[in-house]
Design a protein around this motif. Structure first.
Motif, mmCIF file in Angstrom:
data_model
loop_
_atom_site.group_PDB
_atom_site.id
_atom_site.type_symbol
_atom_site.label_atom_id
_atom_site.label_comp_id
_atom_site.label_asym_id
_atom_site.label_seq_id
_atom_site.Cartn_x
_atom_site.Cartn_y
_atom_site.Cartn_z
ATOM 1 N N LEU A 192 14.627 -72.467 83.088
ATOM 2 C CA LEU A 192 13.834 -73.273 81.919
ATOM 3 C C LEU A 192 14.774 -73.456 81.004
ATOM 4 O O LEU A 192 16.066 -73.145 81.036
ATOM 5 C CB LEU A 192 13.594 -71.876 80.956
ATOM 6 C CG LEU A 192 11.879 -70.566 82.049
ATOM 7 C CD1 LEU A 192 11.551 -70.061 81.046
ATOM 8 C CD2 LEU A 192 10.577 -71.862 82.170
ATOM 9 N N ASP A 193 14.285 -74.164 79.772
ATOM 10 C CA ASP A 193 15.162 -74.857 78.849
ATOM 11 C C ASP A 193 15.506 -74.028 77.669
ATOM 12 O O ASP A 193 14.968 -73.609 76.436
ATOM 13 C CB ASP A 193 14.452 -76.135 78.093
ATOM 14 C CG ASP A 193 15.807 -76.742 77.327
ATOM 15 O OD1 ASP A 193 16.344 -76.215 76.518
ATOM 16 O OD2 ASP A 193 15.883 -78.252 77.174
ATOM 17 N N HIS A 194 15.868 -72.960 77.779
ATOM 18 C CA HIS A 194 16.039 -71.857 76.936
ATOM 19 C C HIS A 194 16.893 -72.343 75.715
ATOM 20 O O HIS A 194 16.632 -71.587 74.625
ATOM 21 C CB HIS A 194 17.105 -70.648 77.764
ATOM 22 C CG HIS A 194 16.864 -70.066 78.605
ATOM 23 N ND1 HIS A 194 16.364 -69.098 78.939
ATOM 24 C CD2 HIS A 194 17.336 -70.718 79.704
ATOM 25 C CE1 HIS A 194 16.072 -68.787 79.872
ATOM 26 N NE2 HIS A 194 17.225 -69.746 80.801
ATOM 27 N N GLY A 195 17.918 -73.072 75.408
ATOM 28 C CA GLY A 195 18.292 -73.839 74.641
ATOM 29 C C GLY A 195 17.458 -74.090 73.233
ATOM 30 O O GLY A 195 16.896 -74.512 72.511
ATOM 31 N N LEU A 196 16.149 -74.900 73.910
ATOM 32 C CA LEU A 196 14.509 -75.339 73.335
ATOM 33 C C LEU A 196 14.163 -74.333 72.948
ATOM 34 O O LEU A 196 13.654 -74.264 71.655
ATOM 35 C CB LEU A 196 14.336 -76.325 74.540
ATOM 36 C CG LEU A 196 12.637 -77.112 74.237
ATOM 37 C CD1 LEU A 196 12.772 -77.699 72.241
ATOM 38 C CD2 LEU A 196 11.698 -77.622 74.957
ATOM 39 N N ILE A 197 13.659 -72.714 74.052
ATOM 40 C CA ILE A 197 13.162 -72.315 73.367
ATOM 41 C C ILE A 197 13.234 -71.037 72.289
ATOM 42 O O ILE A 197 12.527 -71.261 71.353
ATOM 43 C CB ILE A 197 12.881 -70.874 74.662
ATOM 44 C CG1 ILE A 197 11.966 -71.493 75.621
ATOM 45 C CG2 ILE A 197 12.364 -69.831 74.131
ATOM 46 C CD1 ILE A 197 12.808 -70.233 77.018
ATOM 47 N N ALA A 198 15.200 -71.408 72.245
ATOM 48 C CA ALA A 198 15.222 -70.879 71.081
ATOM 49 C C ALA A 198 15.670 -72.013 69.014
ATOM 50 O O ALA A 198 14.701 -71.148 68.170
ATOM 51 C CB ALA A 198 16.906 -70.264 70.818
ATOM 52 N N ALA A 199 15.228 -73.168 69.697
ATOM 53 C CA ALA A 199 15.164 -74.513 68.709
ATOM 54 C C ALA A 199 13.674 -73.878 68.522
ATOM 55 O O ALA A 199 12.617 -74.100 67.117
ATOM 56 C CB ALA A 199 15.539 -75.627 69.488
ATOM 57 N N LEU A 200 12.603 -74.059 69.769
ATOM 58 C CA LEU A 200 10.915 -73.575 68.607
ATOM 59 C C LEU A 200 10.850 -72.439 68.577
ATOM 60 O O LEU A 200 10.420 -72.222 66.953
ATOM 61 C CB LEU A 200 10.527 -73.571 70.415
ATOM 62 C CG LEU A 200 10.147 -75.356 70.900
ATOM 63 C CD1 LEU A 200 9.362 -75.148 72.618
ATOM 64 C CD2 LEU A 200 9.387 -75.748 69.802
ATOM 65 N N LYS A 201 11.469 -71.197 68.282
ATOM 66 C CA LYS A 201 12.129 -70.126 68.123
ATOM 67 C C LYS A 201 12.138 -69.888 66.580
ATOM 68 O O LYS A 201 11.074 -69.990 65.775
ATOM 69 C CB LYS A 201 12.541 -69.057 68.784
ATOM 70 C CG LYS A 201 12.195 -67.565 68.191
ATOM 71 C CD LYS A 201 11.538 -66.798 67.796
ATOM 72 C CE LYS A 201 11.576 -65.294 67.081
ATOM 73 N NZ LYS A 201 10.335 -64.960 66.585
ATOM 74 N N SER A 202 12.780 -70.845 65.903
ATOM 75 C CA SER A 202 13.335 -71.639 64.906
ATOM 76 C C SER A 202 12.666 -71.831 63.823
ATOM 77 O O SER A 202 12.465 -71.577 62.664
ATOM 78 C CB SER A 202 15.177 -71.650 64.406
ATOM 79 O OG SER A 202 16.121 -71.092 65.617
ATOM 80 N N ALA A 203 11.718 -73.052 64.232
ATOM 81 C CA ALA A 203 11.006 -73.942 63.807
ATOM 82 C C ALA A 203 9.566 -73.222 64.192
ATOM 83 O O ALA A 203 8.389 -73.796 63.226
ATOM 84 C CB ALA A 203 10.869 -75.394 64.747
ATOM 85 N N VAL A 204 8.664 -72.450 64.386
ATOM 86 C CA VAL A 204 7.770 -72.304 64.858
ATOM 87 C C VAL A 204 7.665 -70.506 63.930
ATOM 88 O O VAL A 204 8.087 -70.173 64.314
ATOM 89 C CB VAL A 204 7.037 -72.504 65.694
ATOM 90 C CG1 VAL A 204 6.036 -71.735 66.467
ATOM 91 C CG2 VAL A 204 7.395 -73.355 66.349
ATOM 92 N N PRO A 205 6.297 -70.640 62.761
ATOM 93 C CA PRO A 205 6.072 -69.326 62.111
ATOM 94 C C PRO A 205 5.409 -68.645 62.600
ATOM 95 O O PRO A 205 5.368 -67.349 62.999
ATOM 96 C CB PRO A 205 6.133 -69.805 60.934
ATOM 97 C CG PRO A 205 4.953 -70.624 61.879
ATOM 98 C CD PRO A 205 5.667 -71.564 62.757
ATOM 99 N N VAL A 206 5.117 -68.688 64.601
ATOM 100 C CA VAL A 206 3.997 -68.211 65.789
ATOM 101 C C VAL A 206 4.529 -67.674 66.706
ATOM 102 O O VAL A 206 5.482 -67.980 67.154
ATOM 103 C CB VAL A 206 2.608 -68.241 65.176
ATOM 104 C CG1 VAL A 206 2.110 -68.924 63.873
ATOM 105 C CG2 VAL A 206 2.615 -70.083 66.111
ATOM 106 N N PRO A 207 3.942 -66.455 67.134
ATOM 107 C CA PRO A 207 4.575 -66.015 68.649
ATOM 108 C C PRO A 207 4.215 -67.287 69.872
ATOM 109 O O PRO A 207 3.721 -68.054 69.244
ATOM 110 C CB PRO A 207 3.818 -65.281 69.233
ATOM 111 C CG PRO A 207 2.747 -64.339 67.516
ATOM 112 C CD PRO A 207 3.079 -65.454 66.918
#
Length: 281
Positions: A192-207
């Motif tokens: 998995l791309d864990h950096g991308l997961i973190a970026a998506l978590k920061s950008a997206v306000p839903v689970p």
């Protein structure tokens, strides 16, 4: 116990910074194994029925949903009922009467603008009926009839800025994202791309939702949850356990004809798989 909602389980998991496992149901044995595995692990879970599974049952949502819900209600574990990978508006509109509190509406194969329009309409319809709606942006790939997807191909993964706009424009309650996993993997080799997961978590306000988790190693799943992934979908791992157990039984006793003889070890194998994922999370 009474069915709980996916929304409530997601809210609890998010607050605890934990993952919530969601397992796909095809047969009654799948539902029983998920419930038993959840009881063994002392953890909540989501029982998912996909549009493909409904098609397998002759297009009749009512029977498979009623059986799955009955198993869930008879369990002592907190269990929710979810309709997965729905592309048909007709099936979406049958969800409420069939007792589903959540639906994953999948318009990801449509061009972006059409995806937004269709998903926003599904969200409007669902929210009017108290139904929690998940959607997908990016290409997870590997669904029935599709070739396994190269999760590293250009343009496949979910873009954080586009994801933020998509959530704002559709109003979805959760977003399945493409971060390196693929459906239908029978070996746990995905990276998995864990950096991308973190970026998506920061950008997206839903689970965030991880599809294709059967092919993801334990440590990768742990890191994904720590980075912000919440709902962890598992399907193929159960089918692999089921089929492996059936093959082993029939190889040892090729004259067997009573399906109960080989479905029992198949159900046990799935129960162990479910409990393993739940303990991981």
């Amino acid at each position: 116990m009474p069915l709980v909602t996916t929304a409530d389980l997601i809210s609890t998991a998010t607050a605890a910074r934990q993952g919530l496992a969601a397992f796909n149901v095809i047969t009654l044995e799948h539902a029983e194994a998920i419930a038993e595995g959840a009881e063994e692990a002392g953890a909540p879970a989501v029982l998912q029925i996909s549009e493909n599974a409904v098609r397998f049952h002759g297009g009749d949502l009512t029977a498979v949903a009623a059986a799955t819900a009955a198993v869930a209600r008879a369990s002592s574990a907190p269990l929710a009922l979810h309709l997965d990978h729905v592309v048909s508006v007709d099936l979406l509109e049958r969800a409420h009467a069939a007792g589903f509190g959540s639906v994953m509406f999948d318009a990801s194969k449509l061009p972006y603008g059409d995806n937004v329009k269709a998903t926003a309409e599904a969200v409007r319809w669902g929210h009017e009926r108290g139904i929690w709606i998940e959607a997908e942006l990016g290409e997870v790939g590997g669904k029935e009839g599709e070739a396994p997807l190269d999760a590293h191909a250009p343009g496949v993964r979910t873009d954080p800025a586009e994801a933020a706009a998509y959530v704002a424009d559709t109003g979805v309650d959760a977003l399945a994202v493409a971060v390196g996993s693929s459906h239908a993997m029978t070996e746990r080799t995905a990276s998995l791309d864990h950096g991308l997961i973190a970026a998506l978590k920061s950008a997206v306000p839903v689970p965030l939702v991880l599809h294709g988790s059967s092919g993801v190693p334990d440590e990768e799943i742990r890191r994904a949850v720590a980075a912000g992934m919440v709902k962890i979908n598992v399907g193929t791992a159960l089918n692999t356990a089921f089929t492996t157990a059936v093959r082993a039984f029939l190889a040892a006793d090729p004259t067997a004809v009573d399906p109960r003889k080989y479905l029992a070890p198949a159900r046990t194998a799935m129960t162990e798989t479910v409990a393993g994922f739940l303990r991981l999370l």
